[in-house]
Scaffold this motif. Structure first.
Motif, PDB file in Angstrom:
ATOM      1  N   TYR A   1      42.991  32.929  51.030  1.00 54.13           N
ATOM      2  CA  TYR A   1      43.745  34.041  50.441  1.00 54.13           C
ATOM      3  C   TYR A   1      42.932  34.717  49.334  1.00 54.13           C
ATOM      4  O   TYR A   1      42.858  35.949  49.250  1.00 54.13           O
ATOM      5  N   PHE A   2      42.353  33.905  48.473  1.00 50.84           N
ATOM      6  CA  PHE A   2      41.577  34.435  47.360  1.00 50.84           C
ATOM      7  C   PHE A   2      40.319  35.129  47.871  1.00 50.84           C
ATOM      8  O   PHE A   2      39.919  36.184  47.358  1.00 50.84           O
TER       9      PHE A   2
ATOM     10  N   LEU B   1      40.869  38.641  48.915  1.00 49.30           N
ATOM     11  CA  LEU B   1      41.000  39.589  47.809  1.00 49.30           C
ATOM     12  C   LEU B   1      39.659  39.842  47.113  1.00 49.30           C
ATOM     13  O   LEU B   1      39.607  40.542  46.097  1.00 49.30           O
TER      14      LEU B   1
ATOM     15  N   GLY C   1      37.837  37.302  45.910  1.00 50.18           N
ATOM     16  CA  GLY C   1      37.676  36.282  44.884  1.00 50.18           C
ATOM     17  C   GLY C   1      36.384  35.512  45.025  1.00 50.18           C
ATOM     18  O   GLY C   1      35.877  35.319  46.138  1.00 50.18           O
TER      19      GLY C   1
ATOM     20  N   VAL D   1      48.459  34.370  47.224  1.00 48.44           N
ATOM     21  CA  VAL D   1      47.643  33.915  46.104  1.00 48.44           C
ATOM     22  C   VAL D   1      48.216  34.438  44.792  1.00 48.44           C
ATOM     23  O   VAL D   1      48.622  35.601  44.683  1.00 48.44           O
TER      24      VAL D   1
ATOM     25  N   ASP E   1      46.882  35.453  41.942  1.00 54.37           N
ATOM     26  CA  ASP E   1      45.523  35.772  41.497  1.00 54.37           C
ATOM     27  C   ASP E   1      45.386  35.859  39.984  1.00 54.37           C
ATOM     28  O   ASP E   1      44.273  35.838  39.460  1.00 54.37           O
ATOM     29  N   LYS E   2      46.509  35.935  39.269  1.00 52.57           N
ATOM     30  CA  LYS E   2      46.446  36.001  37.810  1.00 52.57           C
ATOM     31  C   LYS E   2      46.848  34.692  37.133  1.00 52.57           C
ATOM     32  O   LYS E   2      46.899  34.617  35.901  1.00 52.57           O
TER      33      LYS E   2
ATOM     34  N   GLY F   1      42.174  32.766  37.695  1.00 49.29           N
ATOM     35  CA  GLY F   1      43.208  32.962  38.707  1.00 49.29           C
ATOM     36  C   GLY F   1      42.631  32.778  40.099  1.00 49.29           C
ATOM     37  O   GLY F   1      41.407  32.765  40.284  1.00 49.29           O
ATOM     38  N   GLY F   2      43.527  32.621  41.086  1.00 49.85           N
ATOM     39  CA  GLY F   2      43.093  32.596  42.471  1.00 49.85           C
ATOM     40  C   GLY F   2      43.185  31.266  43.182  1.00 49.85           C
ATOM     41  O   GLY F   2      43.189  31.213  44.407  1.00 49.85           O
TER      42      GLY F   2
ATOM     43  N   ARG G   1      55.506  34.701  41.198  1.00 48.29           N
ATOM     44  CA  ARG G   1      54.893  35.952  40.753  1.00 48.29           C
ATOM     45  C   ARG G   1      55.951  36.876  40.149  1.00 48.29           C
ATOM     46  O   ARG G   1      55.730  37.517  39.116  1.00 48.29           O
TER      47      ARG G   1
END
Length: 584
Positions: A63-64, A67, A69, A117, A119-120, A134-135, A173
């Protein structure tokens, strides 16, 4: 599904427990062509996982990467080795880092489980090498519980604290957006409430949301996936002991329907039954004092250490027995278990003190370290930090939640239950009067508040550096300057709430190797016996590297155990084709 509905007494694999790790292992074992049975002590499935946040800490996840990541096995190992230090086995850590990304990718491709994810959401120790802002933490997507059909009533209900207004599902989230009062948070709350209110058909059936979130979503989606595979799950089936033939674990004894049945496990038994936090005798034997089952945020009557004791009887080694997944808790009258206090400690305008009125920890610290600090200070201060007290003023009360107290702008004091006053919260017009109510040194409290008010003005906590790193600030109020975790306490009335040295499960247990096999003191595996989750000693040692550091390893080693069982030779000599990472 009850045991009485089945006559089969022999399976390839028997899984004890029905939390996320247990069900993940059962699902992967079934997908390797093995016949599987899950036995659950309670009348509800899901265990502690069902009342948790459901997040999983998965380094180097796909997932990361999608993005953009930047993570890698090398970076993840660097961080984990720095976090765990001498308290973890490098071989198990490498097995986790290698298999965790494979586990979640395969699981989401072949089941109803869905993640996104976060992410933050930063790693818990951002100062260590290899940490990411994050991630690595994944957050469950919502799940439509109507898909569970007749199995829905058997799902363990989530804790009220994990639901908006005690009944509306939201992701972690979403919760972060609201708690941090980020841009658009009010519109988000409106949309969630409207979605719930407009689902008229479902609301005629239940006051709870049709959708499950967090740990409830994870457990529900796993159960639906097991239903698709016709994997039986016996409720009200209390594990008693293992069966052993020629030195190999060959099955279990289980109390169900008033009878003790002997069930054969041709390949092996996987313990996924939780820790021993609900066993007061074991708590007093192993955990720091004082300690009590009623402080634990896990379901009462479960997680009593039966798997641990069975393993000890076989000569199994143990580790980390004096540790738990610590989390401060607040007891609420009428609720079956106390509520964990996770995010609220970072909100600006609340402090935590001992009975001397003194702070002893960064309030926004990870919850494991927070309770560890309670015990450390308790030893130094001759028993003055267990319990501790969270103190806040009228401004905080109006704007922020604390435990069961919603912000006063939503639920004012006049709408709180009358029995909560002087049991859940204490209230007074002055700090001195409040201190007298809770038996805290008034001069010490007033001095501490004066000092914190100065820190709030400068934005620098000279004592504990609260708000000084990205993890602290994650749940801080983004609108507060210069430090989102610090605000003065100046506006009466003043409030206090008791914080107990609680937990979300024990951390120590049966020692396992990189294949999740239970081992003896000499490191040799006990044939046919595997342990995952909180009944095993944590791969994370005494640390808590990130949100989902409990469920991520439980599910990953459940996956590893299933593949190892499938690749092993059955007592009859029949073998399955070895399953490797390359074949997935």
């Amino acid at each position: 599904m009850t045991a009485q509905a089945h006559t089969q007494s022999s399976y390839d694999v028997i899984v004890v427990g029905s939390g996320a790790g247990a069900m993940t292992s059962a699902l992967f074992a079934a997908d390797q062509g093995l016949s599987v049975l899950i036995v659950e002590k309670s009348d509800r499935y899901g265990g502690t996982s069902a009342i948790s946040g459901g997040g999983i800490w998965i380094p180097n996840n796909h997932y990361f990467k999608a993005l953009g990541g930047n993570d890698s096995p090398e970076l993840s190992m660097q961080y984990l080795k720095a976090a765990t230090g001498e308290h973890a086995d490098e071989g198990r850590l490498r097995a986790y880092v290698e298999h965790a990304p494979q586990m979640i990718k395969t699981l989401t491709q072949n089941s109803h489980v869905r993640y996104a994810v976060a992410d933050k959401y930063p790693d818990y120790y951002p100062h260590l090498p290899g940490a990411l802002p994050g991630g690595r933490t994944l957050d469950p997507e919502l799940f439509d519980t109507s898909l569970l059909a007749e199995e829905l009533p058997n799902l363990r209900k989530p804790s009220p604290s994990t639901l908006l207004m005690g009944r509306i599902a939201w992701t972690a989230r979403d919760a972060h957006t609201a708690m941090a009062r980020s841009f658009g948070w009010q519109w988000l709350i409106f949309k969630l409430m409207a979605r719930y209110k407009l689902d008229f058909k479902w609301r005629r059936k239940s006051k709870y949301d049709r959708r499950a979130a967090l740990g409830s979503s994870l457990v529900a989606s796993l159960r639906r996936s097991l239903m698709d595979r016709n994997v039986p799950l016996w409720l009200n089936s209390d594990f008693q002991d293992v069966l052993v033939e020629q030195g190999r674990v060959s099955g279990i004894k289980v109390l169900t329907g008033g009878k003790v049945l002997e069930l054969t496990a041709r390949r092996g038994v996987i313990f996924g039954s939780g820790g021993f936090e609900q066993n007061q005798t074991l708590r007093e034997k192993f955990l720091p004092q004082p300690t009590h089952t009623r402080w634990s945020a896990t379901p009462p009557g479960n997680n009593t250490g039966a798997a641990l004791e069975a393993g000890l009887n076989l000569g199994a080694a143990t580790a980390l027995m004096n540790w738990a997944w610590w989390a401060p808790t607040i007891a609420v009258p009428g609720e079956e278990k106390p509520r964990g206090v996770f995010a609220e400690r970072a909100f600006p305008g609340a402090i935590v003190v001992n009975s001397l009125g003194q702070r002893f920890v960064n309030e926004a610290a990870p919850y494991l370290e927070f309770v560890d600090a309670m015990y450390q200070d308790n030893r130094k201060s001759a028993g003055r930090s267990v319990p501790a007290w969270v103190i806040f003023d009228g401004h905080f009360r109006f704007h922020y939640a604390m435990g069961p107290l919603m912000p006063a702008q939503v639920v004012p004091d006049t709408r709180l239950r009358k029995e909560w006053l002087n049991t859940v919260y204490w209230k007074a017009d002055s700090l001195q009067a409040l201190a007298a109510q809770i038996d805290v040194d008034a001069a010490g409290l007033e001095s501490t508040v004066h000092k914190v008010n100065q820190y709030a003005h400068t934005g620098v906590d000279l004592d504990f550096a609260r708000g000084g790193n990205v993890f602290d600030r994650y749940y801080g109020d983004s609108n507060i300057k210069p430090n989102p975790c610090l605000a003065p306490l100046r506006k009466g009335p003043y409030y206090a709430m008791r914080l107990d040295a609680g937990d979300i499960g024990t951390k120590g247990g049966l020692l396992t190797n990189q294949h999740a096999q239970v081992v003896r003191e000499d490191g040799q595996p006990i044939p046919g016996l595997y342990a995952i989750g909180n009944c095993s000693a944590s791969v994370m040692g005494t640390s808590y590297p990130g949100a989902g550091g409990t469920l991520g390893p439980a599910m990953t080693f459940g996956y590893i155990a299933a593949l190892h069982l499938a690749a092993s030779a059955a007592p009859s000599g029949r073998t399955f084709a070895p399953v490797t990472a390359a074949s997935l």
